[in-house]
Design an enzyme around this catalytic site. Structure first.
Site, PDB file in Angstrom:
ATOM      1  N   HIS A 176       9.737  -3.993 -18.653  1.00 59.09           N
ATOM      2  CA  HIS A 176      10.109  -3.178 -17.490  1.00 59.09           C
ATOM      3  C   HIS A 176      10.106  -1.684 -17.841  1.00 59.09           C
ATOM      4  O   HIS A 176      11.068  -0.965 -17.603  1.00 59.09           O
ATOM      5  CB  HIS A 176      11.476  -3.586 -16.948  1.00 59.09           C
ATOM      6  CG  HIS A 176      11.681  -3.171 -15.516  1.00 59.09           C
ATOM      7  ND1 HIS A 176      12.465  -3.875 -14.632  1.00 59.09           N
ATOM      8  CD2 HIS A 176      11.196  -2.116 -14.806  1.00 59.09           C
ATOM      9  CE1 HIS A 176      12.479  -3.279 -13.446  1.00 59.09           C
ATOM     10  NE2 HIS A 176      11.707  -2.207 -13.535  1.00 59.09           N
TER      11      HIS A 176
ATOM     12  N   THR B  58       4.018  -5.313 -11.653  1.00 56.98           N
ATOM     13  CA  THR B  58       4.770  -4.165 -12.167  1.00 56.98           C
ATOM     14  C   THR B  58       5.775  -3.696 -11.120  1.00 56.98           C
ATOM     15  O   THR B  58       6.253  -2.565 -11.189  1.00 56.98           O
ATOM     16  CB  THR B  58       3.825  -3.007 -12.548  1.00 56.98           C
ATOM     17  OG1 THR B  58       2.989  -2.692 -11.423  1.00 56.98           O
ATOM     18  CG2 THR B  58       2.961  -3.356 -13.739  1.00 56.98           C
TER      19      THR B  58
ATOM     20  N   GLU C  21      16.404 -10.139 -16.361  1.00 60.65           N
ATOM     21  CA  GLU C  21      16.142  -9.087 -17.343  1.00 60.65           C
ATOM     22  C   GLU C  21      17.443  -8.712 -18.041  1.00 60.65           C
ATOM     23  O   GLU C  21      18.477  -8.582 -17.385  1.00 60.65           O
ATOM     24  CB  GLU C  21      15.535  -7.857 -16.648  1.00 60.65           C
ATOM     25  CG  GLU C  21      14.173  -8.131 -16.032  1.00 60.65           C
ATOM     26  CD  GLU C  21      13.571  -6.932 -15.320  1.00 60.65           C
ATOM     27  OE1 GLU C  21      14.253  -5.892 -15.218  1.00 60.65           O
ATOM     28  OE2 GLU C  21      12.427  -7.034 -14.858  1.00 60.65           O
TER      29      GLU C  21
ATOM     30  N   ALA D 200       7.015   0.199 -17.096  1.00 59.81           N
ATOM     31  CA  ALA D 200       5.816   0.795 -16.499  1.00 59.81           C
ATOM     32  C   ALA D 200       6.073   2.240 -16.081  1.00 59.81           C
ATOM     33  O   ALA D 200       5.175   3.081 -16.117  1.00 59.81           O
ATOM     34  CB  ALA D 200       5.357  -0.034 -15.301  1.00 59.81           C
TER      35      ALA D 200
ATOM     36  N   MET E  17       0.849  -1.189   0.000  1.00 56.66           N
ATOM     37  CA  MET E  17       0.000   0.000   0.000  1.00 56.66           C
ATOM     38  C   MET E  17       0.890   1.247   0.000  1.00 56.66           C
ATOM     39  O   MET E  17       0.850   2.081   0.887  1.00 56.66           O
ATOM     40  CB  MET E  17      -0.940  -0.018   1.211  1.00 56.66           C
ATOM     41  CG  MET E  17      -1.998   1.089   1.252  1.00 56.66           C
ATOM     42  SD  MET E  17      -2.818   1.505  -0.315  1.00 56.66           S
ATOM     43  CE  MET E  17      -3.870   0.084  -0.574  1.00 56.66           C
ATOM     44  N   GLY E  18       1.704   1.323  -1.052  1.00 54.49           N
ATOM     45  CA  GLY E  18       2.519   2.508  -1.282  1.00 54.49           C
ATOM     46  C   GLY E  18       1.812   3.463  -2.220  1.00 54.49           C
ATOM     47  O   GLY E  18       0.584   3.442  -2.364  1.00 54.49           O
TER      48      GLY E  18
END
Length: 315
Positions: free
Chosen positions: A281, A231, A262, A283, A154-155
């Site tokens: 990557h 994400t 990645e 987003a 919950m950031g």
């Protein structure tokens, strides 16, 4: 002039913005990720490193004797050797909040794309098969409205997402390590969130505590037919277990912007799954994010030169 290394690709528009910063006393060299020769040539004179994704290793730090600041363009600092920076007296800063809107919007886009099979339908339609679709296709489509969306964390990103999801008729719920009294969603214990959510979306940093938090055991606890959105960081998820859950139909799909490795290898089995939507990557990557990020990065360069406290210092 303060010598800055921007270690990432730069579009023509961004190159122009970076060049204009010479008026602010910044000499910015652009070295794309993967350009080893360019990196080796520039590190010895670099005073500030603007870091995006490619890991900042102890070897890189050793090659940069003048380095005073590693400025993360973004939030997560798991790609920086923090102990090596601490040992060398190199400051590390990030910039929470600058990319939150971009990440929230792509997260929502991935939810909708997976639920409506947009990427697969696009391919089928372009191939001339758009009007000859499987008869069971309607059984594999869905709306966000009426579904429970479990936000893990919950950031800043889930705080933006929750009201949008509610406006679309979904039920946002969340779990975090500490309950947030001001959260715009209802708190649930982690196992209950996994077992009852139609969509599970990950929003945690990658730390020793959170690595592999969505293990095979926890994926098995997810509601049958649910979809997973990530994400945040690839290391949060047990990818082999995710593949098994997709293959046996326990999960209906996934939308992934991040991966354990990645760049994602071209032969990775996730790329063979038609119910999986992938992005590389990015987003966080919008012109608006870059404008907000540059404002913080330039201000920290000014503060470094002036000997003032740095913004969002991690080390």
């Amino acid at each position: 002039m303060q010598r800055v290394l921007f270690h990432h690709q730069a579009s023509p528009g961004l190159r122009a913005r970076l060049a204009a910063l010479a008026e602010r006393g910044l000499e910015i060299a652009i070295v794309p990720a993967g350009d080893r020769a360019g990196l080796e040539a520039r590190l010895p004179v670099t005073e500030v490193l603007w870091h995006v994704l490619e890991p900042v290793t102890s070897a890189m730090l050793e090659a940069a004797p003048r380095l005073r600041l590693v400025q993360k363009i973004g939030v997560g600092v798991n790609t920086i050797d923090l102990e090596a920076c601490r040992a060398r007296g190199i400051a590390v800063c990030n910039m929470p909040g600058t990319n939150s809107r971009a990440v929230a919007e792509l997260t929502l886009a991935l939810m909708l794309t997976v639920l409506r099979r947009i990427a697969w339908l696009d391919r089928e339609t372009r191939a001339g098969r758009g009007w000859e679709l499987p008869g069971d296709l309607p059984d594999r489509l869905g709306e966000l409205g009426g579904r429970r969306v479990g936000l893990v964390g919950m950031g800043a990103v889930p705080r933006l997402l929750a009201p949008v999801l509610a406006a679309l008729g979904a039920e946002p719920v969340y779990w975090s390590r500490r309950e947030k009294p001001d959260a715009p969603a209802r708190f649930l214990p982690f196992d209950e969130l996994l077992a009852t959510s139609d969509v599970v979306s990950l929003h945690l940093p990658l730390t020793a505590e959170t690595a592999g938090i969505l293990s095979g055991e926890r994926i098995a606890r997810m509601k049958r037919g649910a979809i997973l959105i990530n994400t945040a960081r690839g290391g949060l998820v047990d990818e082999p277990a995710l593949l098994l859950a997709l293959a046996d139909g326990h999960l209906a799909g996934a939308g992934l912007d991040v991966f354990e490795r990645e760049p994602l290898p071209a032969d990775h089995p996730l790329l063979t799954r038609p119910e999986v939507v992938v992005t590389p990557h990015l987003a966080w990557l919008t012109p608006e994010t870059l404008d907000r990020s540059l404002a913080v990065a330039v201000e920290n360069c000014r503060r470094l030169a002036a000997g003032e406290p740095l913004l969002n210092r991690v080390v």
